[in-house]
Design an enzyme around this catalytic site. Sequence first.
Site, mmCIF file in Angstrom:
data_model
loop_
_atom_site.group_PDB
_atom_site.id
_atom_site.type_symbol
_atom_site.label_atom_id
_atom_site.label_comp_id
_atom_site.label_asym_id
_atom_site.label_seq_id
_atom_site.Cartn_x
_atom_site.Cartn_y
_atom_site.Cartn_z
ATOM 1 N N HIS A 1 0.786 -1.307 -0.010
ATOM 2 C CA HIS A 1 0.009 0.083 0.042
ATOM 3 C C HIS A 1 0.752 1.328 -0.035
ATOM 4 C CE1 HIS A 1 0.507 -0.251 4.368
ATOM 5 N NE2 HIS A 1 0.643 1.177 4.296
HETATM 6 C C1 UD1 Z 1 -2.574 5.428 5.738
HETATM 7 C C2 UD1 Z 1 -1.229 5.959 6.454
HETATM 8 C C3 UD1 Z 1 0.052 4.929 6.278
HETATM 9 C C4 UD1 Z 1 -0.500 3.688 6.946
HETATM 10 C C5 UD1 Z 1 -1.777 3.054 6.133
HETATM 11 C C6 UD1 Z 1 -2.278 1.950 6.839
HETATM 12 C C7 UD1 Z 1 -0.735 8.335 6.391
HETATM 13 C C8 UD1 Z 1 0.031 9.245 5.524
HETATM 14 N N1 UD1 Z 1 -0.816 7.128 5.744
HETATM 15 O O1 UD1 Z 1 -2.137 5.133 4.260
HETATM 16 O O2 UD1 Z 1 1.046 5.550 7.067
HETATM 17 O O3 UD1 Z 1 0.535 2.952 6.676
HETATM 18 O O4 UD1 Z 1 -2.758 4.037 6.361
HETATM 19 O O5 UD1 Z 1 -2.935 1.140 6.019
HETATM 20 O O6 UD1 Z 1 -1.506 8.717 7.179
HETATM 21 N N2 UD1 Z 1 -9.612 4.344 1.235
HETATM 22 C C9 UD1 Z 1 -10.664 3.777 1.199
HETATM 23 N N3 UD1 Z 1 -11.410 3.512 2.422
HETATM 24 C C10 UD1 Z 1 -10.626 3.621 3.552
HETATM 25 C C11 UD1 Z 1 -9.598 4.216 3.560
HETATM 26 C C12 UD1 Z 1 -8.843 4.623 2.556
HETATM 27 O O7 UD1 Z 1 -11.365 3.662 0.202
HETATM 28 O O8 UD1 Z 1 -11.457 3.188 4.684
HETATM 29 C C13 UD1 Z 1 -8.847 4.749 0.199
HETATM 30 C C14 UD1 Z 1 -9.125 6.192 -0.522
HETATM 31 O O9 UD1 Z 1 -9.302 6.210 -1.680
HETATM 32 C C15 UD1 Z 1 -7.986 7.016 -0.021
HETATM 33 C C16 UD1 Z 1 -6.843 6.017 -0.098
HETATM 34 O O10 UD1 Z 1 -7.436 4.880 0.074
HETATM 35 O O11 UD1 Z 1 -7.734 7.893 -0.674
HETATM 36 C C17 UD1 Z 1 -5.718 6.051 0.820
HETATM 37 O O12 UD1 Z 1 -5.931 6.221 2.211
HETATM 38 P P1 UD1 Z 1 -5.322 7.273 3.247
HETATM 39 O O13 UD1 Z 1 -5.796 6.961 4.549
HETATM 40 O O14 UD1 Z 1 -5.028 8.521 2.674
HETATM 41 O O15 UD1 Z 1 -3.824 6.618 3.151
HETATM 42 P P2 UD1 Z 1 -3.430 4.914 3.191
HETATM 43 O O16 UD1 Z 1 -2.553 4.647 2.020
HETATM 44 O O17 UD1 Z 1 -4.356 4.265 3.767
HETATM 45 N N1 UDP Z 2 -3.653 -6.216 8.617
HETATM 46 C C1 UDP Z 2 -5.066 -6.625 8.632
HETATM 47 N N2 UDP Z 2 -5.641 -7.144 7.578
HETATM 48 C C2 UDP Z 2 -5.239 -6.978 6.507
HETATM 49 C C3 UDP Z 2 -3.804 -6.557 6.177
HETATM 50 C C4 UDP Z 2 -3.079 -6.094 7.471
HETATM 51 O O1 UDP Z 2 -5.457 -6.996 9.849
HETATM 52 O O2 UDP Z 2 -5.950 -7.176 5.371
HETATM 53 C C5 UDP Z 2 -2.898 -5.862 9.796
HETATM 54 C C6 UDP Z 2 -1.561 -6.603 10.160
HETATM 55 O O3 UDP Z 2 -1.553 -7.050 11.379
HETATM 56 C C7 UDP Z 2 -0.633 -5.543 9.816
HETATM 57 C C8 UDP Z 2 -1.489 -4.321 10.333
HETATM 58 O O4 UDP Z 2 -2.786 -4.552 9.821
HETATM 59 O O5 UDP Z 2 0.373 -5.665 10.511
HETATM 60 C C9 UDP Z 2 -0.854 -3.004 9.805
HETATM 61 O O6 UDP Z 2 -1.564 -2.494 8.663
HETATM 62 P P1 UDP Z 2 -0.824 -1.652 7.434
HETATM 63 O O7 UDP Z 2 0.065 -2.891 6.779
HETATM 64 O O8 UDP Z 2 -2.025 -1.220 6.659
HETATM 65 O O9 UDP Z 2 -0.109 -0.586 7.784
HETATM 66 P P2 UDP Z 2 1.337 -0.132 8.245
HETATM 67 O O10 UDP Z 2 1.755 -0.933 9.492
HETATM 68 O O11 UDP Z 2 2.307 -0.202 7.181
HETATM 69 O O12 UDP Z 2 1.318 1.480 8.739
#
Ligand code: UD1
Ligand code: UDP
Length: 368
Positions: free
Chosen positions: A209
């Site tokens: 991601h």
């Molecule tokens: C965010 C965090 C990242 C973390 C990740 C965990 C920041 C800068 N980034 O990244 O550090 O590792 O979460 O998963 O805070 N979206 C949906 N549904 C949701 C959430 C997101 O559709 O419930 C889609 C939207 O199109 C959105 C995109 O995902 O624009 C990115 O979501 P966003 O929360 O901005 O960043 P992440 O990539 O999830």
């Molecule tokens: N995880 C989950 N379901 C998924 C993918 C990840 O429960 O489909 C959990 C897993 O334990 C992982 C945690 O979510 O360590 C962290 O999420 P993510 O990788 O999105 O964020 P990051 O740790 O990179 O910020």
Amino acid sequence: MGVKLDIDLVAAARPNFIKIAPLFHALARESWCDVRLIHTGQHYDENMSAAFFTDFALPKPDLHLGIGSGTHAEQTGRTLMAYERICLEHRPDWAIVVGDVNATLACSLAATKIGIRVGHVEAGLRSRDRSMPEEVNRILTDAVADVLWTPSDDAGDNLRSEGIPEERIDFVGNIMIDTLEFMRPRIEVSRVREGLGLVAGGYAVVTLHRPSNVDDPAQLSMLVDALVRISAELPLVFPVHPRTRARLDEAALWRRLDACVGIRLVEPLGYVSFMNILTGAALAITDSGGMQEETTYLGIPCLTIRTTTERPITLTQGTNRLVRGDQLRDAVDAVLAKATRSTALHRPPALWDGRAAARIVDSLRRRM
Ligand code: UD1
Ligand code: UDP
């Protein structure tokens, strides 16, 4: 004891829910504080948010800020304003933030400027790559937080080298491991792996991601090619993050992955389901921060598609290796050739022991 402390516990995104759960339950048992759960709403899909509240038996948040998606400035700015308003109305004694997402920074900044003390869980991690939004969030949050709860020795060293005084730093260990240990009985009896037709030790888990991997169509296409090739020798299960789903669709790559017999694409999974799959995997291919730690703890080989990591202990004491996309297939072959998962010999890093939340509670009580 006299007046109780009012503590706000802030969570915004999937990894935050995993980190606040043990701390919420630990604080809720204490008589000297009242804890209020604040959900900023950065993640909002059922399987990115509510599923975790159910898994961890967390109550409905006391406040939901409804921030949603947006650019960094939009997300950070909206959260800053919304949380400041709440702080001015309710005046908590402490705001506790976790990890490195936009809300971590926004809520720390809102609170500190109006004299509310800030505690940061998972402080001190540094990738030294400021093109990662999380690195900026980490540096700035640690600069303003009053107490920095670190997961590993390297994190404390980073903070000291930035001139942060010793009395603000408490080495408490890794709270993700509290959650893993607390949930282990349910993870072990989950039958999600069987339901997906996966044989323990006979597949890899993939998650992606990071913007550096999924927002650049050329990089994403190269990774898709590598996964398709790897799946010819090792089945892959890939719970797809919503950001990644959107980018795969835009680049017309979803159908290529979906058509591949060795690749099982699934929606993001709840924690118990996901960990049931991860614990049975031969290896993980990821760019997740949390998964580098979980695989280190579990002794599962992890190939991290990044050039840096803010969690170097997963390289030196764990099972993690950083690889470029074009090295992925050879790296998978090397893991499979070794094929010794020596969990018996595996020793996790110091204080990755399921007691981090208890140490944070002690640290807070000492600082009352
Ligand atoms: C965010 C965090 C990242 C973390 C990740 C965990 C920041 C800068 N980034 O990244 O550090 O590792 O979460 O998963 O805070 N979206 C949906 N549904 C949701 C959430 C997101 O559709 O419930 C889609 C939207 O199109 C959105 C995109 O995902 O624009 C990115 O979501 P966003 O929360 O901005 O960043 P992440 O990539 O999830
Ligand atoms: N995880 C989950 N379901 C998924 C993918 C990840 O429960 O489909 C959990 C897993 O334990 C992982 C945690 O979510 O360590 C962290 O999420 P993510 O990788 O999105 O964020 P990051 O740790 O990179 O910020």
